[in-house]
Scaffold this motif. Structure first.
Motif, PDB file in Angstrom:
ATOM      1  N   VAL A 216      -5.788   7.737  -0.837  1.00 15.69           N
ATOM      2  CA  VAL A 216      -5.968   8.601  -2.014  1.00 15.69           C
ATOM      3  C   VAL A 216      -6.757   7.987  -2.999  1.00 15.69           C
ATOM      4  O   VAL A 216      -6.355   7.669  -3.980  1.00 15.69           O
ATOM      5  N   SER A 217      -8.128   7.796  -2.694  1.00  6.91           N
ATOM      6  CA  SER A 217      -9.013   7.397  -3.466  1.00  6.91           C
ATOM      7  C   SER A 217     -10.358   8.209  -3.932  1.00  6.91           C
ATOM      8  O   SER A 217     -11.318   7.979  -3.846  1.00  6.91           O
ATOM      9  N   LYS A 218      -9.977   9.584  -3.960  1.00  9.63           N
ATOM     10  CA  LYS A 218     -11.442  10.596  -4.061  1.00  9.63           C
ATOM     11  C   LYS A 218     -11.939  10.572  -5.421  1.00  9.63           C
ATOM     12  O   LYS A 218     -12.857  11.006  -5.507  1.00  9.63           O
TER      13      LYS A 218
ATOM     14  N   ARG B 248       1.069  -0.991   0.216  1.00  8.19           N
ATOM     15  CA  ARG B 248       0.028  -0.111  -0.131  1.00  8.19           C
ATOM     16  C   ARG B 248       0.762   1.415   0.130  1.00  8.19           C
ATOM     17  O   ARG B 248       0.332   2.380  -0.258  1.00  8.19           O
TER      18      ARG B 248
ATOM     19  N   THR C 211     -12.944   3.094  -8.634  1.00 10.43           N
ATOM     20  CA  THR C 211     -13.120   2.900  -7.442  1.00 10.43           C
ATOM     21  C   THR C 211     -12.218   4.209  -6.869  1.00 10.43           C
ATOM     22  O   THR C 211     -12.190   4.520  -5.504  1.00 10.43           O
ATOM     23  N   GLY C 212     -11.393   4.509  -7.525  1.00 11.18           N
ATOM     24  CA  GLY C 212     -10.384   5.612  -7.168  1.00 11.18           C
ATOM     25  C   GLY C 212      -9.091   4.948  -6.543  1.00 11.18           C
ATOM     26  O   GLY C 212      -8.176   5.703  -6.114  1.00 11.18           O
ATOM     27  N   SER C 213      -9.200   3.597  -6.453  1.00 12.09           N
ATOM     28  CA  SER C 213      -8.191   2.795  -5.827  1.00 12.09           C
ATOM     29  C   SER C 213      -7.085   2.583  -7.189  1.00 12.09           C
ATOM     30  O   SER C 213      -7.346   1.614  -7.772  1.00 12.09           O
ATOM     31  N   ILE C 214      -5.932   2.962  -6.879  1.00 10.73           N
ATOM     32  CA  ILE C 214      -4.709   2.549  -7.886  1.00 10.73           C
ATOM     33  C   ILE C 214      -4.395   1.129  -8.098  1.00 10.73           C
ATOM     34  O   ILE C 214      -4.204   0.740  -9.098  1.00 10.73           O
ATOM     35  N   ARG C 215      -4.665   0.662  -6.802  1.00 12.55           N
ATOM     36  CA  ARG C 215      -4.315  -0.910  -6.894  1.00 12.55           C
ATOM     37  C   ARG C 215      -5.213  -1.804  -7.828  1.00 12.55           C
ATOM     38  O   ARG C 215      -5.239  -2.657  -8.346  1.00 12.55           O
TER      39      ARG C 215
ATOM     40  N   ASP D 215      -4.105   3.727  -0.852  1.00 11.78           N
ATOM     41  CA  ASP D 215      -5.655   3.401  -0.794  1.00 11.78           C
ATOM     42  C   ASP D 215      -6.448   4.600  -0.074  1.00 11.78           C
ATOM     43  O   ASP D 215      -7.435   5.031  -0.388  1.00 11.78           O
TER      44      ASP D 215
END
Lengths: 103, 631
Positions: A98-100, A29, B606-610, A96
């Protein structure tokens, strides 16, 4: 000398390295570790090119590796700048968090 | 002098432009000067040109002035050109002359109203359009003026737009007349496809040469034009809009809905009379429509309480007379009645306007009364107008014009005793309702205080129109009374009517005496019921049968209810069924599908890079798999 190492071994090593890098990107992460994992994946691909170039006695494989190195350098500089920005803005390196931009 | 013909319609248009663009910033005096002045100049110019025309008529009794080519297509160039012949000269004279008097009257009548400049802008636009209509030398330009006056009628009926009822009346007028206009447009298409031109002169020449009398195309073309005329002139079956059009200011009713616009249908038929002569069936229909309308509207006027509605039904009825005259081929008699009617009906409306203003905008005659002494000038002018409308013999213009129509309805080859009888009954009814109006409004006890006395600008037009309502008839004296048919002689080049044959003077005299007796009898009935013995009227009104007849007439023979059942409600029903628009639902479906797919896809963001990296990896594996296993 080089001919002694069979191509399969080189490719398997490259595949293992690539898989390791991918797992690193997906599982870590911390954004810095993710960047490092990307570097591992890039190097795995470079290794595959070199091995393939040796197998057919072509110089193209090594040329491609130089390209990959150049690109990796550029990518890291941009990536590190983004990491700095991220730390500056969010006071965290957790990807995780930073998911705006959720759809 | 004739070269200035274009200025006659151009001046009111210029007035409209100035008032529309700068009217808000101008003081009321300037607005009044521009509004009435432009029409006044136009009227003066008409007098000058008309005097020149009568003194030395141009060749073929028609002068054409082409200004520019309007549009060009298929080898036909529609031009903006005006033609001055005896027919259009008379129309122009009435429109500008009566129009100017009404404008002058309005400068005082509308003084306390909001939108003073807006009113005059619309009025000037109307006069300009109406002049375009009558001066046009081709049907396309005529149609432009035709629609222009329709627009102004709509705008002015709804002038007091803050009351939704006025807006409804305006829409009704617009939609009902539009029904007729559509028929007329189809008629124009038919004429154009047949002859490749819309120039009236050429059309009439071609039609007379190519179409035999009674041919199907001629009948169709004439019937379609008649549709337009019926709508504009408020004749059966499209008469329902005119009584409601009284929602507009009184000068508007006088100018548009009595003197000029509603007679455009009469003008159209007179202008294309060759076509109607080729279609005797349609011409007979014109006569029947006129006779039926004049009776129905006359009886409706008997039962009204609103002074303006009496006058509105009376207008419908009088235009019925004009249609009757057109239907029996008495073209110049129709135009003669148009002219005298413009004088006395404008007079009646303007005088009614004074009364309404003096009575706190009260329209109900039965709440007025006793105004004879308080508004003497108005009373006498109204009385003259009423006398002219009910064709008081010898001294009034209405007598000469109505008599001419009745005589033609009897004696013309296409006339018949039935049509004549309808006209005669109509004359009787006209006399009753007219003098009922006079007695109820001006005699008896005073019921409401007079709070506004008319000034000079309102009284002068009344007096001038009153004089015209008397002397206007002397330009066409029948054979029994001096034989000076100046008016029909003047129009002869247009209509080519045969000179009256010299037989039957005796029967004409008998008919005239009959008509005189009928008119006097009608006035006597009104005197009896509304002046001497009001209790008689009350007793008769108490009988249930008469009461229901009164209600039937009050509602204008229930035409509104009929159309409501027949047209409005089915339309609303269909509209209600199709509320969601069946055709539209296909397109809405596509849009909805796209929207739900979009919602589905946006969930993956989702905005989650992973997750994105995972997606890329899986995608790469899938595509590689496809490439490797299904090469």
């Amino acid at each position: 000398m080089i001919a002694n190492v069979p191509m399969e071994h080189g490719l398997i090593l490259a595949a293992l390295l690539f898989a390791l890098g991918l797992i690193g990107v997906l599982a870590r992460r911390n954004i810095v570790f993710m960047l490092m994992s990307v570097e591992i994946m890039l190097n795995a691909v470079g290794l595959a090119f070199v091995v393939a170039g040796a197998r057919w006695g072509q110089v193209d494989g090594q040329v491609m590796f130089i390209f990959i190195l150049t690109m990796a350098a550029a990518e890291v500089s941009v990536g590190l700048a983004l990491v700095l920005q991220m730390h500056h803005s969010f006071k965290t390196l957790d990807a995780d968090a930073v998911s705006k931009m959720r759809g | 002098m004739n070269d200035f013909l274009f200025l006659i319609p151009a001046l009111p248009f210029a007035g409209f432009l100035i008032l529309a663009l700068a009217g808000r910033r101008l003081p009321k005096t300037a607005v009044a000067f521009i509004g009435a002045g432009s029409v006044g100049l136009s009227a003066a110019l008409t007098m000058l040109i008309g005097a020149g025309f009568i003194a030395s008529p141009p060749q073929d009794h028609a002068f054409t002035q082409t200004l520019w080519t309007w549009m060009q297509f298929d080898g036909y160039a529609a031009s903006v050109s005006f033609v001055l012949d005896p027919l259009s000269l008379i129309m122009t004279f009435v429109i500008t002359g009566v129009g100017f008097l009404i404008h002058l009257y309005s400068t005082e009548f509308m003084l306390d109203e909001e939108g003073y400049s807006r009113f005059f802008a619309y009025m000037n636009l109307f006069v300009g359009s109406m002049l375009t209509l009558v001066l046009a030398d081709n049907l396309l330009l005529l149609y432009l003026g035709w629609e222009g006056v329709g627009l102004c009628s709509y705008l002015l009926i709804g002038f007091w737009y803050t009351d939704p009822a006025n807006g409804r009346a305006a829409r009704k007028a617009f939609v009902v007349t539009r029904t007729g206009d559509t028929a007329m447009a189809l008629g124009l298409f038919l004429l154009f496809t047949n002859f490749g031109t819309l120039n009236i002169q050429d059309l009439m020449l071609h039609a007379a040469k190519q179409w035999p009398v009674g041919s199907a195309t001629a009948v169709l073309a004439a019937a379609l034009l008649l549709g337009g005329a019926v709508g504009k002139s408020a004749q059966l079956p499209l008469q329902t809009w005119l009584p409601d059009a009284m929602a507009g200011p009184t000068p508007v009713s006088a100018l548009i809905h009595a003197a000029t616009m509603v007679t455009a249908g009469v003008y159209l038929i007179a202008r294309t009379h060759v076509l109607f002569e080729l279609a005797p069936v349609v011409q007979a229909a014109v006569a029947v429509i006129g006779a039926a309308t004049l009776l129905i509207a006359g009886f409706s006027a008997l039962a009204q309480r609103d002074i303006k509605r009496v006058l509105a039904y009376s207008t419908i009825s009088q235009i019925g007379y004009m249609f009757l005259a057109l239907g029996v081929g008495a073209w110049s008699a129709a135009m003669f009645h148009f002219m005298t009617h413009a004088f006395f009906k404008a007079l009646l409306f303007l005088a009614a306007g004074v009364v309404i203003l003096a009575q706190h905008h009260e329209h109900d005659m039965f709440k007025m009364g006793g105004l004879r002494h308080k508004l003497p000038v108005t009373f006498w002018t109204f009385f003259i107008g009423a006398a002219s409308l009910s064709a008081l013999p010898l001294v009034t213009a209405g007598f000469y014009s109505k008599d001419l129509i009745l005589w033609h309805a009897w004696s013309s080859p296409s006339g018949s005793p039935g049509l004549w009888a309808a006209g005669l009954i109509g004359a009787f009814v006209t006399a009753i309702y007219t003098f009922r109006m006079v007695f109820v409004t001006f005699f008896g006890e005073s019921k409401t205080e007079v709070n506004h006395r008319p000034g000079l600008r309102m009284l002068v037009p009344l007096v001038i129109l009153a004089v015209l309502s008397i002397v206007g008839g002397f330009i066409e004296l029948p054979r029994t009374l001096g034989n000076a048919p100046l008016f029909s002689e003047f129009l002869r080049p247009v209509f080519n009517e045969k000179a009256a044959e010299h037989s039957g003077i005796a029967s004409e005299a008998v008919l005239q005496i009959g008509a005189t007796i009928v008119a006097l009898a009608g006035i006597f009935v009104a005197v009896l019921f509304y002046l001497l013995r009001p209790d008689y009227a009350r007793k008769i009104g108490g009988v249930p049968l008469f009461e229901s007849i009164r209600k039937f007439w009050l509602s204008g023979w229930d035409f509104d209810a009929l159309y409501d059942r027949l047209l409005v409600r089915p339309f609303l029903w269909i509209a209600d069924i199709n509320k969601k628009d069946i055709i539209d639902s296909g397109y809405t479906g596509i849009a909805n599908l796209n929207r739900s797919l979009n919602a589905l896809l946006s969930k993956t963001q989702t905005g989650s890079i992973r997750w994105y990296a995972m997606g890329t990896a899986i995608g790469a594996v899938v595509f590689l798999g496809i490439i490797i296993f299904y090469p």
